[in-house]
Design an enzyme around this catalytic site. Structure first.
Site, PDB file in Angstrom:
ATOM      1  N   SER A 261       0.823  -1.211   0.000  1.00 21.03           N
ATOM      2  CA  SER A 261       0.000   0.000   0.000  1.00 21.03           C
ATOM      3  C   SER A 261       0.855   1.260   0.000  1.00 21.03           C
ATOM      4  O   SER A 261       0.575   2.210  -0.734  1.00 21.03           O
ATOM      5  CB  SER A 261      -0.954   0.000   1.194  1.00 21.03           C
ATOM      6  OG  SER A 261      -0.258  -0.128   2.416  1.00 21.03           O
TER       7      SER A 261
ATOM      8  N   HIS B 132      -1.866  -8.738   2.164  1.00 24.59           N
ATOM      9  CA  HIS B 132      -1.542  -7.461   2.814  1.00 24.59           C
ATOM     10  C   HIS B 132      -2.635  -7.137   3.831  1.00 24.59           C
ATOM     11  O   HIS B 132      -2.811  -7.865   4.799  1.00 24.59           O
ATOM     12  CB  HIS B 132      -1.400  -6.370   1.742  1.00 24.59           C
ATOM     13  CG  HIS B 132      -0.817  -5.082   2.241  1.00 24.59           C
ATOM     14  ND1 HIS B 132      -0.185  -4.958   3.451  1.00 24.59           N
ATOM     15  CD2 HIS B 132      -0.767  -3.832   1.674  1.00 24.59           C
ATOM     16  CE1 HIS B 132       0.237  -3.712   3.608  1.00 24.59           C
ATOM     17  NE2 HIS B 132      -0.107  -3.007   2.559  1.00 24.59           N
TER      18      HIS B 132
ATOM     19  N   HIS C 241       6.445 -12.571   8.758  1.00 28.01           N
ATOM     20  CA  HIS C 241       6.435 -11.225   8.188  1.00 28.01           C
ATOM     21  C   HIS C 241       7.543 -11.139   7.153  1.00 28.01           C
ATOM     22  O   HIS C 241       8.591 -11.783   7.277  1.00 28.01           O
ATOM     23  CB  HIS C 241       6.651 -10.170   9.280  1.00 28.01           C
ATOM     24  CG  HIS C 241       6.396  -8.767   8.826  1.00 28.01           C
ATOM     25  ND1 HIS C 241       7.364  -8.004   8.217  1.00 28.01           N
ATOM     26  CD2 HIS C 241       5.284  -7.991   8.866  1.00 28.01           C
ATOM     27  CE1 HIS C 241       6.865  -6.825   7.904  1.00 28.01           C
ATOM     28  NE2 HIS C 241       5.607  -6.790   8.287  1.00 28.01           N
TER      29      HIS C 241
ATOM     30  N   ASP D  49      -1.571  -8.462  12.376  1.00 23.56           N
ATOM     31  CA  ASP D  49      -2.877  -9.009  12.019  1.00 23.56           C
ATOM     32  C   ASP D  49      -3.322 -10.143  12.936  1.00 23.56           C
ATOM     33  O   ASP D  49      -4.504 -10.477  12.982  1.00 23.56           O
ATOM     34  CB  ASP D  49      -2.849  -9.518  10.573  1.00 23.56           C
ATOM     35  CG  ASP D  49      -2.574  -8.407   9.585  1.00 23.56           C
ATOM     36  OD1 ASP D  49      -3.222  -7.361   9.698  1.00 23.56           O
ATOM     37  OD2 ASP D  49      -1.708  -8.574   8.718  1.00 23.56           O
TER      38      ASP D  49
END
Length: 464
Positions: free
Chosen positions: A270, A300, A346, A401
């Site tokens: 993003s 994402h 990650h 997340d």
């Protein structure tokens, strides 16, 4: 759960000079735009100095595997708002998340940092005063109304259209009133690009709660959208528009959530997309709409939705207050079924994500007995060892997340398809801060070189 978070101790990646540059507080009695106008000529000279001293020096090798591997780890961008170190974690203008929680202004009676202060920090590198943050809240409230035709666009969207698609549509449509697009057509000087970019960025951030609230009400709830309260802060207004403004703990969660999701250096999809599209001198509305389309991908921003789906399935199968052995069996079944454990691993980090830690500490304070939070804690205790044993991850630790869905659902925001919209509201802070500086510093059109597989083969054949 009372387990100690597993982290590695490493030396900070920020030099003493960098810490000195970004450790000051904002001068009193200046607005954000006034302070930015003072800082731009100083930073132009700083960039000129850095390029003169280091511009011809090599900055990391490029290997063929990086070209095929999504440019993983390839140093290719300047992003001033934040830096992510594999072992240390994220720093916003040199400050860790705990430091931001301590230093940034709070709402009266609140304990979490106000996102208004975080935006000021991202733009200037300085800690604002309480008064400056209050004025920024009022400024955003004054800019918050969205055009009627944008309201109509959202109202005509079918509820089956994913909230992120609706979000992107609305942000794109805001381009209709872009100050930068108009100024460019009128022939504004390149040295002045930053001014209308700043105005667009402020308008964009200000209007996002109304857009997000309208999407939420249209798709998941009923009732008329309440008005923005100019006496309240950004997170309080967002919470009210979603129907949770009366819950003080939820409002505090939004302040923390927006702060820790605001930026994660420039290489994520993003952020990079916003910078890339902005480099073509697309206005901030078009650039950020592109960012949202990248954020909507399951690798994402949509990952927080994937995590809650997985947690819900696990809870329904093994029940609440299940044993560690039952959790382990479910995790192994997930891996043996050819799936990943969502929320773990990650692309850059090689430790527990500090954003996960911040959310866990919030949960321990506000909802320690929540069954889903307890399950999240159990998973944290067992998954890393399983992933290491299975050889499934270089980084077996949880990312941001892995936790956010459990917090949101605790307060009644259970519509997981909406979670990435909240992520998008947050990410606007980091993307727009960098867009402002890119225009101020005259960043060029981004145009990397690409190669075909045949060209790579020929290159090494000719060298042999």
């Amino acid at each position: 759960m009372a387990s100690v978070l597993r982290t590695s101790r490493t030396k900070p990646v920020w030099s003493a000079l960098a810490r000195a540059r970004f450790s000051s507080t904002a001068p009193k009695n200046t607005t954000l735009k006034e302070r930015l106008a003072e800082l731009i000529p100083l930073e132009l000279e700083n960039v000129k100095r850095v390029r003169a001293e280091h511009g011809k020096k090599a900055f990391g090798p490029v290997i063929v595997d990086q070209l095929y591997g999504g440019m993983r780890g390839l140093p290719a961008l300047i992003w001033d708002g934040s830096v992510l170190d594999a072992d240390e974690g994220i720093r916003f203008r040199g400050k860790t998340i705990p430091e931001c929680q301590e230093l940034l202004p709070k709402a009266p009676g609140g304990a979490e940092p106000l996102p208004e202060g975080l935006f000021w920090l991202l733009v200037t590198g300085e800690i604002p005063t309480q008064e400056q943050v209050t004025e920024l809240s009022k400024d955003w409230a004054a800019r918050s109304a969205i055009p009627e035709f944008v309201e109509e666009i959202l109202d005509r969207c079918p509820p089956t259209l994913h909230p992120m698609s609706q979000f992107s549509l609305a942000v794109t449509a805001l381009n209709h009133n872009s100050a930068f697009a108009k100024a460019y057509q009128d022939g504004v000087s390149k040295k002045e690009y930053w001014g209308p970019t700043f105005e667009d960025s402020m308008d964009l951030i200000a209007k996002l709660p109304n857009i997000a609230g309208r999407i939420y009400r249209n798709v998941f709830a009923a009732g008329k959208l309440p008005a923005i309260d100019p006496s309240k802060d950004y997170s309080h207004n967002l919470s009210t528009l979603l129907g949770f403004g009366d819950n003080a703990a939820f409002v505090e969660l939004m302040r923390l959530y927006i702060t820790i999701h605001s930026d994660h250096e420039g290489g994520n999809v993003s952020a990079h997309t916003g910078k890339l599209v902005g480099s073509a001198l697309s206005d901030p509305f078009l650039a950020f709409a592109a960012s949202l389309n990248g954020l909507a991908g399951p690798l994402h921003g949509l990952a927080n939705q994937e995590v809650l789906i997985w947690l819900s399935k696990m809870q329904s199968q093994i029940g609440e207050n299940a044993s560690d052995e039952a959790v382990k069996e479910y995790v192994w079944a997930t891996l043996k079924g050819g799936q990943v454990v969502p929320g773990y691993g990650h692309a850059v980090l090689r430790k527990t994500d500090p954003r996960y830690t911040a959310q866990r500490e919030f949960a321990l304070k506000h909802l320690p007995d929540d069954p889903l939070f307890k399950l999240v804690g159990q998973i944290y205790n067992v998954v890393p060892d399983i992933l290491l044993e299975a050889g499934k991850a270089k980084n077996p630790w949880p990312n941001v997340d892995a936790h956010s869905g459990a917090l949101l659902s605790h307060y009644g925001l259970t519509q997981m398809q909406f979670y990435t919209v909240l992520f998008g509201v947050s990410r606007a802070f980091g993307v727009t801060a960098q867009l402002i500086w890119d225009r101020a510093l005259g960043a060029p059109l981004e145009r990397p070189k690409s190669y075909s597989t045949a060209a790579i083969e020929k290159m090494f054949k000719d060298k042999s």
